[in-house]
Design a protein around this motif. Structure first.
Motif, short mmCIF file in Angstrom:
data_model
loop_
_atom_site.label_atom_id
_atom_site.label_comp_id
_atom_site.label_asym_id
_atom_site.label_seq_id
_atom_site.Cartn_x
_atom_site.Cartn_y
_atom_site.Cartn_z
N ALA A 1 1.07 -1.28 0.13
CA ALA A 1 0.18 0.00 0.18
C ALA A 1 0.74 1.10 0.07
CB ALA A 1 -0.97 -0.13 0.97
N LYS A 2 1.78 1.27 1.04
CA LYS A 2 2.74 2.63 0.89
C LYS A 2 3.45 2.65 -0.48
CE LYS A 2 3.54 2.86 5.66
NZ LYS A 2 4.16 2.52 7.13
N GLY A 3 3.96 1.35 -0.92
CA GLY A 3 4.75 1.68 -2.28
C GLY A 3 3.69 2.07 -3.43
N SER A 4 2.47 1.86 -3.11
CA SER A 4 1.42 2.22 -4.05
C SER A 4 1.19 3.75 -4.10
CB SER A 4 0.03 1.30 -3.93
OG SER A 4 0.44 -0.11 -4.27
N GLY A 5 1.58 4.19 -2.95
CA GLY A 5 1.29 5.83 -2.82
C GLY A 5 0.23 5.97 -1.67
N ILE A 6 -0.25 5.10 -0.82
CA ILE A 6 -1.08 5.15 0.18
C ILE A 6 -0.31 5.49 1.31
CG2 ILE A 6 -2.96 4.31 1.75
CD1 ILE A 6 -3.78 2.59 -0.80
N ASP A 7 0.14 6.76 1.89
CA ASP A 7 1.00 7.06 2.93
C ASP A 7 0.37 6.68 4.35
OD1 ASP A 7 2.70 8.30 1.05
OD2 ASP A 7 1.42 10.10 0.98
N ASP A 8 -1.00 6.58 4.48
CA ASP A 8 -1.34 6.57 5.85
C ASP A 8 -1.60 4.86 5.94
OD1 ASP A 8 -2.15 6.56 8.33
OD2 ASP A 8 -3.59 8.32 8.22
N ALA A 9 -0.95 4.03 5.86
CA ALA A 9 -1.00 2.71 6.00
C ALA A 9 -0.27 2.22 7.05
CB ALA A 9 -0.45 1.94 4.71
N ILE A 10 -0.99 1.28 7.61
CA ILE A 10 -0.46 0.78 9.18
C ILE A 10 -0.75 -0.69 9.36
CG2 ILE A 10 -2.57 1.55 10.57
CD1 ILE A 10 -0.55 2.22 12.53
N THR A 11 -0.06 -1.42 10.15
CA THR A 11 -0.47 -2.85 10.45
C THR A 11 -0.59 -2.86 12.02
OG1 THR A 11 0.92 -3.78 8.73
CG2 THR A 11 0.46 -5.18 10.65
N VAL A 12 -1.95 -3.26 12.55
CA VAL A 12 -2.03 -3.46 13.98
C VAL A 12 -1.94 -4.92 14.22
CG1 VAL A 12 -3.07 -1.11 13.98
CG2 VAL A 12 -4.51 -3.34 13.50
N ARG A 13 -1.47 -5.26 15.37
CA ARG A 13 -1.48 -6.64 15.78
C ARG A 13 -2.17 -7.02 17.26
NH1 ARG A 13 2.35 -8.61 12.33
NH2 ARG A 13 3.49 -7.06 11.49
#
Lengths: 168, 199
Positions: B122-134
């Motif tokens: 997602a970040k590489g695609s240009g979605i800056d606000d991407a996060i993984t929660v665990r």
């Protein structure tokens, strides 16, 4: 496609109320893109695959837009899953603007395209989606309006296949 | 963290948001937990993000929330650059990543069980606000701001495999009925017709 015919096509879409268009640029009708881009009536959504072009258009249609999805005939084979699982299964009105590459009247037909053309009509018939073949600009506005009225009546996609003069 | 507990927390917070779900257990679980008329329970893989994007572009003043799964998103990765460049600021995407194709019933792994990170794609695609929660607390904190905040959000929630949805009775509302409920809800809340043409 000649500039006059491209203008006629864009004016026809506007007259039919189409105000949201997903697209993947292609080889026959792309002259319509700059015309739509400079016309604020149209909201454009460029896509990376015809598959998502159909699904994004479906979402916009369910959100109240009058939508079209523009693609090359090749993209029909890419997007049949989305046409079936979203547009047809949910019953979503959308106008599909498809360059009919590889058809008999395609003026740039070659071995690269012809199989896509010869298999095109059976795909629409298998999907149960209405189609019209347009090969010249005569009564174009009326024919686009007719197709738009049909998609609203059916609440399903309706396809316009562009060949002949549209492919020069 | 399991997906059901995330949904249990989310469901009471939904007011006028538009919800689009993918296939699999999430459709069953969300359909049980939420009777929101603005739910569009798609029931196919590879479509939820694109349909949600179309809704977000058509209704830029409404918050649109998409529930995706890892298997579904992996089927339509081309969505990510498209969404990044279209940039709908009213779209929040939750990917419940259980790292398996649960529909196989033999827990076949997806690519995210291996080397693949959907957040990085997602970040590489240009979605800056991407996060993984665990964990659930991190999920609640991130989701709370995504539900009401501005901006394109992409949240990958790493969840454990759960088969609890197989014990839930599935809805008898078919896809057409769901569509009409959804469209009439939008017509009511937007004050405009969605489908044209009258009999």
């Amino acid at each position: 496609m000649e500039p006059d015919l491209a203008s006629k096509l864009v004016n026809g879409l506007r007259s039919a109320g189409i105000n949201f268009v997903t697209y993947l640029p292609e080889t026959r009708l792309s002259q319509i893109l700059p015309l739509m881009r400079e016309d604020k009536f149209f909201q454009l959504a460029p896509v990376a695959s015809e598959a998502e072009g159909v699904s994004i258009a479906a979402g916009a249609s369910l959100g109240g837009k009058q939508v079209a999805c523009y693609m090359e005939g090749t993209g029909v084979f890419v997007s049949t899953y989305n046409l079936l699982t979203v547009a047809e299964r949910f019953g979503v009105p959308m106008l599909l603007l498809v360059s009919y590459v590889g058809s008999v009247a395609d003026k740039r037909n070659s071995f690269l395209y012809v199989r896509r053309g010869t298999r095109m009509i059976p795909v629409w018939e298998a999907l149960g989606i209405e189609y019209q073949i347009l090969s010249d600009g005569e009564n174009l506005e009326t024919r686009i309006k007719d197709a738009a009225r049909m998609m609203h009546a059916l609440k399903l996609p309706v396809v316009l296949l562009f060949t002949g003069e549209f492919t020069s | 963290m399991i997906r059901y507990e995330c949904f249990e927390w989310l469901a009471p917070l939904i007011t006028d948001q538009i919800i689009v779900t993918s296939l699999s257990g999430q459709r069953v679980e969300w359909g049980q937990l939420s009777q929101h008329e603005g739910n569009l329970l798609l029931g196919s893989m590879g479509n939820a993000l694109a349909v949600g994007t179309g809704l977000a572009l058509a209704l830029p003043h409404r918050k649109v929330i998409v529930f995706e799964s890892d298997g579904s998103l992996l089927l339509s990765l081309f969505n990510l650059p498209t969404v990044a460049n279209l940039g709908p600021q009213n779209l929040a995407v939750f990917v419940f990543d259980n790292q398996i194709y649960s529909g196989t019933r033999i827990s076949e792994p997806t690519a995210t069980a291996g080397k693949t990170s959907l957040e990085l794609i997602a970040k590489g695609s240009g979605i800056d606000d991407a996060i993984t929660v665990r964990d659930i607390e991190q999920f609640k904190k991130t989701a709370a701001s995504a539900l009401t905040g501005h901006g394109l959000k992409f949240i990958v929630a790493k969840v454990e495999e759960s088969r609890s949805h197989r014990k839930i009775q599935r809805t008898n509302m078919d896809l057409l009925e769901n569509k009409y409920q959804f469209v009439r809800y939008l017509e009511k809340t937007e004050g405009k017709p969605i489908f044209l043409g009258r009999g």
